[in-house]
Design a protein around this motif. Structure first.
Motif, PDB file in Angstrom:
ATOM      1  N   LEU A  47       0.824  -1.209   0.000  1.00 25.47           N
ATOM      2  CA  LEU A  47       0.000   0.000   0.000  1.00 25.47           C
ATOM      3  C   LEU A  47       0.857   1.257   0.000  1.00 25.47           C
ATOM      4  O   LEU A  47       0.552   2.229  -0.691  1.00 25.47           O
ATOM      5  CB  LEU A  47      -0.949   0.014   1.203  1.00 25.47           C
ATOM      6  CG  LEU A  47      -2.114  -0.963   1.155  1.00 25.47           C
ATOM      7  CD1 LEU A  47      -2.874  -0.958   2.480  1.00 25.47           C
ATOM      8  CD2 LEU A  47      -3.052  -0.626   0.009  1.00 25.47           C
ATOM      9  N   LEU A  48       1.920   1.244   0.763  1.00 24.76           N
ATOM     10  CA  LEU A  48       2.823   2.387   0.809  1.00 24.76           C
ATOM     11  C   LEU A  48       3.488   2.599  -0.549  1.00 24.76           C
ATOM     12  O   LEU A  48       3.570   3.729  -1.037  1.00 24.76           O
ATOM     13  CB  LEU A  48       3.886   2.182   1.895  1.00 24.76           C
ATOM     14  CG  LEU A  48       4.975   3.241   1.984  1.00 24.76           C
ATOM     15  CD1 LEU A  48       4.388   4.628   2.206  1.00 24.76           C
ATOM     16  CD2 LEU A  48       5.949   2.884   3.095  1.00 24.76           C
ATOM     17  N   GLU A  49       3.926   1.538  -1.177  1.00 25.66           N
ATOM     18  CA  GLU A  49       4.560   1.654  -2.489  1.00 25.66           C
ATOM     19  C   GLU A  49       3.589   2.231  -3.525  1.00 25.66           C
ATOM     20  O   GLU A  49       3.986   3.046  -4.358  1.00 25.66           O
ATOM     21  CB  GLU A  49       5.100   0.306  -2.955  1.00 25.66           C
ATOM     22  CG  GLU A  49       6.346  -0.129  -2.211  1.00 25.66           C
ATOM     23  CD  GLU A  49       7.484   0.878  -2.304  1.00 25.66           C
ATOM     24  OE1 GLU A  49       7.817   1.352  -3.402  1.00 25.66           O
ATOM     25  OE2 GLU A  49       8.031   1.212  -1.235  1.00 25.66           O
ATOM     26  N   ASN A  50       2.327   1.826  -3.470  1.00 24.90           N
ATOM     27  CA  ASN A  50       1.326   2.368  -4.397  1.00 24.90           C
ATOM     28  C   ASN A  50       1.164   3.869  -4.203  1.00 24.90           C
ATOM     29  O   ASN A  50       1.088   4.623  -5.174  1.00 24.90           O
ATOM     30  CB  ASN A  50      -0.022   1.668  -4.208  1.00 24.90           C
ATOM     31  CG  ASN A  50      -0.024   0.252  -4.731  1.00 24.90           C
ATOM     32  OD1 ASN A  50       0.785  -0.105  -5.576  1.00 24.90           O
ATOM     33  ND2 ASN A  50      -0.933  -0.565  -4.223  1.00 24.90           N
ATOM     34  N   GLU A  51       1.104   4.321  -2.943  1.00 25.40           N
ATOM     35  CA  GLU A  51       0.954   5.750  -2.658  1.00 25.40           C
ATOM     36  C   GLU A  51       2.192   6.517  -3.120  1.00 25.40           C
ATOM     37  O   GLU A  51       2.071   7.598  -3.703  1.00 25.40           O
ATOM     38  CB  GLU A  51       0.725   5.972  -1.160  1.00 25.40           C
ATOM     39  CG  GLU A  51      -0.533   5.313  -0.610  1.00 25.40           C
ATOM     40  CD  GLU A  51      -1.813   5.947  -1.106  1.00 25.40           C
ATOM     41  OE1 GLU A  51      -2.067   7.114  -0.759  1.00 25.40           O
ATOM     42  OE2 GLU A  51      -2.564   5.267  -1.828  1.00 25.40           O
TER      43      GLU A  51
END
Length: 148
Positions: A65-69
């Motif tokens: 999720l962090l990588e997507n953001e």
């Protein structure tokens, strides 16, 4: 007339970011100002990381999720030619993080998107309203109308 030198564009990945970003970019060009960009992570759980609340965009994370953001922020920033040193991804409460970063970076104009609010959302408030009331600099709320 006041000449803005540092403009902070706040984005929420709502799908209207490009519209708000184009207005921010036009103002930055008009005032020959430096454009900064910020996304506050308030809707995904924070993993146990050594980063603290400010997330370095150059660091890899196993947290999907962090990588997507991070990827979304990098993509928008690249489209606007915003240097990596002026890109911010921070965990926290949006109003608080936006106003704190504005002070730290000597921002003199914050640009936020303002969505139509109905029902309980009107009573609970919005990030744009909260930033307006708490910021120590000017705030421009770009009205985002629903299509139709």
């Amino acid at each position: 007339m006041l000449n803005y030198q540092n403009i902070l564009l706040t984005i929420d990945f709502s799908g209207h970011d490009l519209f708000v970003a184009q207005k921010a970019q036009a103002l930055a060009e008009q005032f020959h100002a430096t454009l900064h960009i910020l996304h506050v992570l308030d809707n995904i759980p924070m993993p146990d990381t050594p980063y603290g609340t400010v997330i370095p965009l150059s660091e890899d994370s196993a947290y999907e999720l962090l990588e997507n953001e991070k990827n979304k922020l990098v993509q928008i920033s690249d489209q606007l030619n915003i240097a990596p040193s002026r890109r911010w991804l921070i965990w926290g409460e949006p109003q608080q993080e936006i106003t704190q970063l504005a002070i730290q970076q000597q921002i003199d104009l914050i640009i936020v998107g303002s969505h139509d609010r109905h029902g309980l959302a009107v009573l609970m408030g919005s990030t744009a309203k909260d930033v307006l009331y708490h910021a120590e600099c000017d705030v421009l709320a770009v009205h985002i109308k629903k299509p139709g």
